[in-house]
Design an enzyme around this catalytic site. Sequence first.
Site, PDB file in Angstrom:
ATOM      1  N   GLN A 163       0.850  -1.187   0.000  1.00  0.00           N
ATOM      2  CA  GLN A 163       0.000   0.000   0.000  1.00  0.00           C
ATOM      3  C   GLN A 163       0.890   1.243   0.000  1.00  0.00           C
ATOM      4  OE1 GLN A 163      -0.528   1.832   3.223  1.00  0.00           O
ATOM      5  NE2 GLN A 163      -1.957   3.323   2.401  1.00  0.00           N
ATOM      6  N   LYS A 298      -7.257   2.563  -3.711  1.00  0.00           N
ATOM      7  CA  LYS A 298      -8.032   2.306  -2.488  1.00  0.00           C
ATOM      8  C   LYS A 298      -8.617   3.617  -1.975  1.00  0.00           C
ATOM      9  CE  LYS A 298      -7.629   0.405   2.196  1.00  0.00           C
ATOM     10  NZ  LYS A 298      -7.828   1.635   3.004  1.00  0.00           N
ATOM     11  N   HIS A 322     -11.888   4.069   4.388  1.00  0.00           N
ATOM     12  CA  HIS A 322     -10.788   4.020   5.359  1.00  0.00           C
ATOM     13  C   HIS A 322     -11.303   3.663   6.752  1.00  0.00           C
ATOM     14  CE1 HIS A 322      -6.440   5.254   5.032  1.00  0.00           C
ATOM     15  NE2 HIS A 322      -6.509   5.002   6.332  1.00  0.00           N
ATOM     16  N   SER A 361     -13.916  -1.851   4.731  1.00  0.00           N
ATOM     17  CA  SER A 361     -14.582  -1.004   5.733  1.00  0.00           C
ATOM     18  C   SER A 361     -15.852  -1.643   6.275  1.00  0.00           C
ATOM     19  CB  SER A 361     -14.909   0.399   5.198  1.00  0.00           C
ATOM     20  OG  SER A 361     -13.737   1.083   4.787  1.00  0.00           O
ATOM     21  N   GLY A 362     -15.703  -2.311   7.424  1.00  0.00           N
ATOM     22  CA  GLY A 362     -16.852  -2.815   8.152  1.00  0.00           C
ATOM     23  C   GLY A 362     -17.015  -4.319   8.180  1.00  0.00           C
TER      24      GLY A 362
END
Length: 449
Positions: A163, A298, A322, A361-362
């Site tokens: 990343q 991303k 994020h 995310s989540g």
Amino acid sequence: MAAQPPPPNKWISWLSQIYSSGKGPVLGTVDIQEIEDKAREVMQDNSTAYQYTLKSAGTCSTDDANRKAFDRWKLVPRMLNNVTLRNVEASALETTTILGMKVSSPIFVGPVGKQGLVHADGELATARAAAAVGVPMILSSSSSRSLEDVAEANGPNGQRWYQFYWPRSSDVALSILKRAKENGYTALVITVDTMIIGWRSHDHRIGYSPSGHGVGVQQGMADPVFMKRHGLVARHERPRFPFDQDDIRKKAAAGDEETKQSMFLASQWLAETGSGIFRTWDDLQFVKDNWDGPILLKGIQAVNDAEKAIDAGIDGIIVSNHGGRQIDGAIASLDALDMIMSSQKVLDAQKSGKLTVLFDSGIRTGSDIIKALAIGAQGVLIARPIVYGLAIAGQAGVEQILMQSICDLHVTMGLCGFSDVNDLTGKRDELLVKADYGIGTRTLVKSSM
């Protein structure tokens, strides 16, 4: 003739072992809320570091929205299908691949920085766990270990991506890209939602900055071009655990030269990767010209941006906010995925293999994974639960988080009537409805039944 039971696989065998041992899993539970609570308890003497990993931007409303979005989508199981034999590999030979890579499941370890705040082994433990389970790892630019050390821990058979937080200087950026490629990182993930750090109230309240005090800047300390600029040679650091910002500041104030140098170099690296420069679509050409391999963006949340990524020749997008850490009051990542996967341009590019769509995310459970895949993702990233497992039990804790996530997916996929994880992608209208189960009358918002 009697029906034959399915042959054992490592996911169900892992679950069976819990029962046969009578001891329970390493983390003491598989309930993700209980695991989060246990991580908080384990880190009670270092609660500021725990809050740093847990908290999100502003009022944390975006993080809350991420979970609420999953709650709104409900699975509609299909019965009497022959799903005795089930496949969770996201790239079986006859189906699509995730950027040409055959993986054991559609799960990736998301790029979480500064893991050395929660465990002495930091990203090294996570890299070993990912390799042991067979899950690809995406290493954060703000990791507390060098990309070389993480690659060594991940091993020759580990699958890893890097990343990329874009340095201000081209020579430093080129050096990072070169190091990543030489150390077996096969894809580059450019995080586009963090040109500056979001409004993080918890950190602002106490002036908490691990990076400014030498944790999370290890890619810079190990970079020969950056370090030569300061008359030094590259070094592969392992920051002291537990992190104590006040102690570091006291040492620097007392004149400790090593601490003063560390803080100075940290400030210079942050000036490189957190300069406040907002890159543009045109700037992507620099990376395309200097990276030999797939490139993903991303942080994509808008349909227009997903379509622009296709026009720019980007290989993949990661629909992500994020984890709510950048913008307070933003849409849930799952809602963004739903909108993006309604674009015919995106659907056509995905079908042709021109664009890979991942989700972040989540994610907490196997059902969450199925929902994201059904809406259109080809794979998902797991982030905060990795940190919880790491804080509690190091490598073994991360391994459990990955194993239980895949095992949950394997079981729940079968109960929903599907035998192959590849068949889940894009099955939103067949597998999901939106429903409100608040107090009062049940309301179905969308149904295809």
